[in-house]
Write a protein that holds these residues in place. Structure first.
Motif, PDB file in Angstrom:
ATOM      1  N   GLU A  38       6.678   1.675  -3.285  1.00 41.03           N
ATOM      2  CA  GLU A  38       6.794   2.131  -1.858  1.00 41.03           C
ATOM      3  C   GLU A  38       6.871   0.695  -0.996  1.00 41.03           C
ATOM      4  N   LYS A  40       6.998  -0.216   3.364  1.00 39.78           N
ATOM      5  CA  LYS A  40       7.078   0.088   4.717  1.00 39.78           C
ATOM      6  C   LYS A  40       8.130   0.191   5.380  1.00 39.78           C
ATOM      7  N   GLU A  43       9.114   2.232  10.892  1.00 41.27           N
ATOM      8  CA  GLU A  43       8.142   2.799  11.556  1.00 41.27           C
ATOM      9  C   GLU A  43       6.857   2.530  11.143  1.00 41.27           C
ATOM     10  N   LYS A  45       5.503   3.166   8.221  1.00 39.57           N
ATOM     11  CA  LYS A  45       4.997   4.229   7.185  1.00 39.57           C
ATOM     12  C   LYS A  45       5.294   3.975   5.935  1.00 39.57           C
ATOM     13  N   TRP A  46       4.369   3.968   4.946  1.00 40.68           N
ATOM     14  CA  TRP A  46       4.940   3.982   3.287  1.00 40.68           C
ATOM     15  C   TRP A  46       5.661   5.023   3.017  1.00 40.68           C
TER      16      TRP A  46
END
Length: 81
Positions: A38, A40, A43, A45-46
């Motif tokens: 994953e 970021k 934005e 977010k992951w």
């Protein structure tokens, strides 16, 4: 919820031609093409991702992160696996 073992920033080691997740500049875990991890996104977010290679109009090979707008130099992007 998944438990992540390694979190840091994405780093490309030009000597080995490998991507790593590093923490304070120290390599923690190596990433291979096809691995899922994953990052970021823009934005904050992951999102699930992976490393892709593509070629531009001049035939140069470039890197891109799946499910993001990140491409080219990928160093410094927050990542976890």
């Amino acid at each position: 919820m998944a438990e992540y073992k390694f979190e840091g920033v994405l780093t490309f080691d030009i000597n080995s031609g490998s991507f790593w997740i590093t923490n304070d500049g120290v390599p923690v875990t190596q990433l291979a093409f096809g691995d899922s991890f994953e990052v970021k996104n823009q934005e904050g977010k992951w999102v699930s991702s992976g490393i892709e290679i593509y070629s531009d109009a001049e035939g140069n090979l470039l890197f891109k992160l799946k499910n993001t707008n990140f491409e080219g130099i990928l160093d410094g992007i927050e990542a976890r696996v």
